[in-house]
Structure formats: structure tokens, C-alpha cells
Design a protein around this motif. Structure first.
Motif, PDB file in Angstrom:
ATOM      1  N   ARG A 143     105.150  37.756   4.594  1.00 35.27           N
ATOM      2  CA  ARG A 143     105.917  38.266   3.283  1.00 35.27           C
ATOM      3  C   ARG A 143     105.119  37.925   1.880  1.00 35.27           C
ATOM      4  O   ARG A 143     104.900  38.648   0.933  1.00 35.27           O
ATOM      5  CB  ARG A 143     107.569  37.883   3.016  1.00 35.27           C
ATOM      6  CG  ARG A 143     107.960  38.345   1.830  1.00 35.27           C
ATOM      7  CD  ARG A 143     108.351  39.858   2.069  1.00 35.27           C
ATOM      8  NE  ARG A 143     108.417  40.662   3.131  1.00 35.27           N
ATOM      9  CZ  ARG A 143     110.028  40.881   3.476  1.00 35.27           C
ATOM     10  NH1 ARG A 143     110.825  40.504   2.777  1.00 35.27           N
ATOM     11  NH2 ARG A 143     110.163  41.503   4.555  1.00 35.27           N
ATOM     12  N   ILE A 176     108.058  45.353   2.046  1.00 34.94           N
ATOM     13  CA  ILE A 176     108.605  45.573   3.458  1.00 34.94           C
ATOM     14  C   ILE A 176     107.926  46.724   4.238  1.00 34.94           C
ATOM     15  O   ILE A 176     107.688  46.737   5.339  1.00 34.94           O
ATOM     16  CB  ILE A 176     110.094  45.630   3.383  1.00 34.94           C
ATOM     17  CG1 ILE A 176     110.728  44.368   2.815  1.00 34.94           C
ATOM     18  CG2 ILE A 176     110.767  46.309   4.518  1.00 34.94           C
ATOM     19  CD1 ILE A 176     112.242  44.328   2.320  1.00 34.94           C
ATOM     20  N   GLU A 180     106.391  46.976   7.697  1.00 34.67           N
ATOM     21  CA  GLU A 180     106.960  48.120   8.753  1.00 34.67           C
ATOM     22  C   GLU A 180     105.699  48.917   9.292  1.00 34.67           C
ATOM     23  O   GLU A 180     105.730  49.372  10.343  1.00 34.67           O
ATOM     24  CB  GLU A 180     107.844  49.119   8.150  1.00 34.67           C
ATOM     25  CG  GLU A 180     109.341  48.429   7.859  1.00 34.67           C
ATOM     26  CD  GLU A 180     110.330  49.429   7.163  1.00 34.67           C
ATOM     27  OE1 GLU A 180     111.319  49.063   6.879  1.00 34.67           O
ATOM     28  OE2 GLU A 180     109.775  50.456   6.466  1.00 34.67           O
TER      29      GLU A 180
END
Length: 186
Positions: A143, A176, A180
Motif C-alpha cells: 500500500r 487500491i 486490483e
């Protein structure tokens, strides 16, 4: 928003849409869709990127769900609240609508000159101008890495508009999406 025009929905931004108070939490209402009145309202209490995502989320409800009136809540403290299946579907719609996979992937390849960003000495230097060791101390999780890739405005000395800004979404939402799509290996 273009989709509101296509679906013939009225779109407005209000100073506030109020709060939704539950047993355990207080939520600022980010957006409301009224399918009967064919209207979408979004609260100005949130940054432009959040309002953009909220509008797309509400239009996801217009296309996917039968309920007449639905709203998107955001916790006052900024944390993420558990969501039911309908809300998750509307979030996915907003994600795919605002950040189509093929377009994100093509822009990512253009900006970072690779199909998949792999952390190594060269990529760390190109991204931050520093060493791999310093990079890994500063960005220790996937992240952390996707957040920097979502917001960075130069790579290998070349300036550009950040991916988050390009897609008019928050840095976290863009990070994000990069995860993905599997565009980053940490």
C-alpha cells in the motif's frame, strides 16, 4: 457528470446532506440518489475526488439496484465502515466507471515504462532519486508503494500529472485500483 445526463438524472452538490446516526457510529451522508425524482445529490463536506466517486457510486445504484432511495455514508472519523453487498456493488461500479482497467493499465505503462512495477535499485532511484535501502525503509508495504505511484508527479526525471489527479479520484482509491489490476509487485 456525463452519466447523469445520459440517464437524465439531475445532479446537485449541497453544502451538507446531514448525518446518519446508528447504534455505534455517526456517518456524514456523502450522497443520495432518489430514483423516483431521478436526482443525485452529493455533499460538499468531502473533497472533490470523494464527491466524484460518490456521484459514480450513486449512479451505480441507478443502474444496478431496485430501491428507490439510497445513500452513501462516510464515517465522521474517516475510517472505513463495513458495507453490505449493495454498497459494495455500487463501489465496484464507480471504480470501473471512473478507472477503467485498460485505460489505467495503458497510462501506468506509459508513465512508469513497464507492464509491472517491480521494486529494485533502478525503479527506486527513478521514483525517488534515492537508494533501494532508503526506499524500502520509507515504503515498507504494498500500500505504501501504490500510494506513492498513485500520487507521484515525476518518474525518471519526467514530469506528468499524477494518476489520482488524471482520474480525478483520491490517492487511496487510485492506489487500491493499481493493486486490483496487479500492476505492482512488492
Amino acid at each position: 457528470m456525463v452519466l447523469t445526463q445520459i440517464l437524465n438524472y439531475k445532479y446537485v452538490e449541497e453544502e451538507t446532506l446531514g448525518q446518519n446516526i446508528t447504534e455505534n457510529d455517526v456517518f456524514e451522508i456523502a450522497g443520495i440518489i432518489d430514483k423516483g425524482k431521478k436526482s443525485v445529490a452529493v455533499s460538499k463536506q468531502f473533497p472533490k475526488e470523494t464527491r466524484n466517486f460518490t456521484a459514480a457510486h450513486e449512479l451505480g445504484h441507478a443502474l444496478l439496484h431496485q430501491q428507490t432511495v439510497l445513500h452513501r455514508d462516510k464515517p465522521i472519523d474517516g475510517s472505513n465502515a463495513a458495507k453490505d453487498a449493495i454498497e459494495l456493488e455500487a463501489d465496484k461500479f464507480a471504480t470501473y466507471f471512473l478507472m477503467p482497467g485498460r485505460i489505467v493499465t495503458n497510462l501506468f505503462k506509459q508513465l512508469f515504462q513497464t507492464d509491472m512495477f517491480v521494486v529494485n535499485e533502478s525503479s527506486a532511484f527513478s521514483l525517488t532519486g534515492g537508494s533501494l535501502e532508503v526506499f524500502k525503509r520509507k515504503f515498507s508495504t504494498l500500500r505504501d508503494l501504490t500510494m506513492i505511484l498513485a500520487s507521484v508527479e515525476t518518474f525518471n526525471g519526467e514530469p506528468f500529472k499524477s494518476m489520482a489527479e488524471y482520474f480525478n479520484v483520491s490517492q487511496t482509491t487510485m492506489a487500491i485500483r493499481l493493486e486490483e489490476l496487479g500492476l505492482v509487485q512488492f
